[in-house]
Write a protein that holds these residues in place. Structure first.
Motif, PDB file in Angstrom:
ATOM      1  N   THR A 573      51.051  37.808  47.507  1.00 28.37           N
ATOM      2  CA  THR A 573      49.874  37.088  47.005  1.00 28.37           C
ATOM      3  C   THR A 573      48.796  36.992  48.076  1.00 28.37           C
ATOM      4  N   GLU A 583      44.880  41.553  41.184  1.00 31.68           N
ATOM      5  CA  GLU A 583      46.291  41.310  40.893  1.00 31.68           C
ATOM      6  C   GLU A 583      46.843  40.093  41.624  1.00 31.68           C
ATOM      7  N   GLU A 586      48.394  37.364  39.366  1.00 30.92           N
ATOM      8  CA  GLU A 586      49.701  37.703  38.810  1.00 30.92           C
ATOM      9  C   GLU A 586      50.780  37.590  39.868  1.00 30.92           C
TER      10      GLU A 586
END
Length: 731
Positions: A573, A583, A586
């Motif tokens: 992340t 992304e 997610e």
């Protein structure tokens, strides 16, 4: 010519408790094959169904001949006297069979069969129902019947009803598309049919809970429902109903077996699953495979288990009877049989079954030894729920009285992310005498307890390595999982002290030793923590490599979504966030789901890191001011990361951060009916093999659906899937 009693030529009258079954009548009407076999155990309702169907056909102007067979018909002459007598009202030109003394194979093949086929040909469609074909065992009689079935003229249909799984010539006819079958599975009463059957008795309508209980006990068996349903009436007696079911099965099943078959069924009644090898171990006969195959064909109360070809289980009603007979005829014999089964399963590496049989035999020491032999490898593979299941099979006092088992229980809880439960087990271990025994590979109870203590501190967010004592010191080869566990605990403590180089060194050793010891959980944890070391220290290249490797191993080993992947997901992340990648949201959702898989929703330091990354993802325009290190629970080692995040440009994309529940909820809507059924079964204590047996599907089917459920719920274990489903409102 042999005289045929008139009552055998007509369908039996409706029973007092009659339930229409239109779905089965439609099923019978749908067959286009000239041979339709109705095969089910005694009391399944074959005769009642076929009698109702015959009356329905006659009501539509169809021709139906009926012959009820019994042991008296077990010769070719008597069999064909009955068949020709039943058919003659519709085909007057049929021949007269020879007297019993004149019957020979040549007479049948050269004279009677050709004239019978010629007499059947032509004329309106005709259906012949042969009820009770299982009573015909004479080889010549069966061969003559097979000759007829393989040469039926157009317009003639034969419907044999039997308690046996059909043999020749039915398989060959089935392969040619000339035979259809209505089996035991289809004749089982549905919930609605059972409710109607029970409502017609003296008890009147039953409540839903009682209905479910009776269906579960009888598995939809008509005779069992009728008898046990009487026990639900005010005047009914459960004991009397149970005896009535037992008497019925004794007369219809046990009393018809040979001595060898009866002994085999009694001895194997202790098994949950009947496999030839397991049956051989408890029955003590090399003919176990032959006996099992023959009994499965002739006694349809042996149900295919679905776990593997050639494996069966007892119908619940039959197993209850066998257990009662075994206890009466061989007092104490069940314990010895359970012990034999336990030894066999232990040798096969089937720990759940071995522990269960050891406990049933009263040999708790054997059960404890089996768990101690198998727990470490199972935990290392990320299958902590299995070990928890083994411990649950043991009496709690047995687990608490053994320091080694307390350590195993503590490690099981740690592997599920519950540090508090692990600490309680650790206290229990330290309060028991440890003796000279070892736990797992190469560690005394005291050494193992020290590592458990360190891991508890790690999951609680502690950064003090003192609890390790000497457990982290280098020890002689071979490498053991305990050394890897100790090093990962020490490395994690150093990580959150901000001593990243030292932490990385220890975590590298942990990863190396975990790889050598095949401890997948520690390997994924060590790689993910190394990724965090590199990320927090500013080395993005190494952080990406370690995070990707950790997630690759997790995917390969089926640990996607396990809480040990949280570090790697958080690193992923952060890297995507700093790259302004869409992304990142997610990746953050996957990290939160991994932390939620832990019993305590993640370790404190990881929760702090998640809070920082989540705030940064929302961006300054969403009111998400970054916290200050050293305050409000934010550890100081995150200071460098906070500085980098504050330096990110304001135009950083701020995708909506998916929360754990909504994505799961969206995925759960995709669960098929079969997957939802599997999910409900996962809530209970049954193994996958037992679930397959209960649902009458193969074990591979269950495994495939379990994997699909895990994937859609983003879970790695049964408990995680159940918790996730409840969180999303599926359960």
């Amino acid at each position: 010519m042999t005289t045929v009693p008139e009552h055998k030529l007509h369908p039996p009258a409706r029973p007092r408790r009659f339930v229409p079954r239109p779905r089965l009548l439609r099923r019978l009407d749908s067959f286009a094959e000239p041979v339709v076999v109705v095969s089910a155990p005694p009391g399944a309702g074959k005769s009642v169904l076929l009698a109702e169907w015959a009356r329905a056909l006659e009501g539509r102007g169809r021709h139906v001949a009926w012959l009820g067979l019994d042991a008296y018909d077990n010769t070719p002459a008597r069999l064909w006297s009955g068949i020709l007598r039943a058919l003659r009202p519709f085909r007057p030109e049929l021949p007269t069979p020879p007297p019993p003394g004149a019957w020979t194979r040549d007479v049948w093949v050269e004279d009677l069969l050709p004239r019978t086929l010629a007499g059947l040909a032509g004329g309106p469609p005709l259906t012949l129902v042969l009820d009770g074909v299982d009573r015909i065992t004479d080889a010549a009689a069966l061969r003559s019947l097979a000759d007829l079935l393989t040469a039926l003229p157009d317009g003639v249909r034969v419907v044999p009803a039997t308690r046996h799984v059909p043999g020749a010539p039915v398989p060959a006819l089935r392969a040619r598309g000339l035979a259809g079958e209505l089996g035991a599975g289809e004749l089982r009463f549905t919930s609605d049919e059972a409710a109607a059957l029970l409502a017609g008795g003296t008890a009147g309508p039953v409540d839903e809970e009682t209905l479910r209980g009776l269906l579960d006990l009888t598995e939809g068996w008509a005779a069992g429902l009728c008898v046990l349903g009487c026990a639900t009436s005010p005047a009914g007696s459960p004991d009397a109903a149970g005896r009535a079911v037992g008497d019925y099965l004794a007369g219809e099943v046990l009393d018809r077996l040979t001595t060898e078959q009866r002994s085999f069924l009694l001895r194997t009644s202790v098994l949950d699953e009947l496999r030839p090898e397991a049956c051989r171990a408890v029955a003590g006969t090399d003919r176990a495979g032959v006996l099992l195959r023959d009994l499965a064909r002739t006694v349809q109360f042996l149900v295919p288990s679905g776990s593997r070809p050639g494996a069966y289980r007892h119908h619940r009603a039959l197993r209850a009877l066998l257990a009662e007979v075994l206890a009466t005829e061989r007092p104490g014999g069940a314990a010895a049989l359970h012990r034999a089964a336990a030894d066999w399963y232990r040798g096969q590496g089937e720990t759940t079954a071995a522990v269960r049989h050891f406990v049933r035999s009263g040999d708790t020491s054997g059960a404890v030894g089996t768990v101690l032999d198998a727990w470490e490898e199972t935990i290392a593979a990320g299958r902590a729920p299995e070990v928890a299941g083994w411990l649950g099979l043991l009496p709690p006092r047995v687990v608490r009285a053994d320091a080694r088992m307390c350590v195993v229980a503590a490690m099981t809880e740690l592997s599920r992310g519950d540090a508090e439960a692990a600490a309680r087990w650790l206290e229990a271990a330290e309060a028991r005498p440890s003796g000279a025994g070892t736990v797992g590979e190469g560690s005394t109870v005291a050494e193992a307890a020290a590592v458990v203590h360190a891991l508890v501190c790690c999951l609680r967010g502690g950064t003090d390595s003192a609890p390790l004592g000497g457990a982290d010191a280098p020890r002689p080869a071979p490498l053991t999982p305990w050394r890897a566990l100790a090093r990962v605990a020490r490395g994690t403590a150093l990580l959150w002290q901000g001593r990243w180089e030292e932490a990385d060194a220890r975590l590298a050793e942990a990863a190396h030793e975990a790889h050598g010891a095949r401890h997948v959980l520690v390997l994924v944890r060590a790689l993910g923590s190394r990724a965090l070391c590199a990320y927090l220290g500013g080395d993005r290249g190494r952080a990406r490599a370690y995070a990707d490797e950790a997630l690759r191993v997790a995917r390969t080993e089926g640990l996607t979504g396990h809480f040990v992947t949280a570090s790697a997901h958080l690193c992923d992340t952060g890297l995507l966030l700093e790259d302004a990648a869409a992304e990142a949201g997610e990746a953050f959702a996957r990290a939160e789901r991994a932390m939620a898989a832990s019993a305590r929703a993640g370790e404190p330091h990881l929760r702090s890191l998640a809070r920082v990354l989540g705030t940064a993802l929302r961006g300054p325009d969403r009111g998400g001011a970054l916290p200050v290190e050293g305050t409000d629970g934010i550890p100081e080692p995150l200071g460098g990361l906070l500085a980098r995040l504050r330096a990110l440009p304001p135009a950083l994309p701020a995708p909506a951060v998916p929360r754990p529940a909504p994505p799961g909820a969206a995925r759960t809507r995709e669960l098929s009916a079969g997957e939802r059924r599997i999910l409900r079964a996962l809530c209970g204590p049954l193994t996958l093999r037992e679930i397959a047996a209960e649902l009458h599907v193969s074990r591979n089917t269950v495994k495939t659906q379990v994997r699909a459920v895990f994937q859609k719920l983003d879970a790695h274990s049964r408990s995680g899937a159940v918790a996730r489903a409840r969180e999303c409102g599926v359960l």
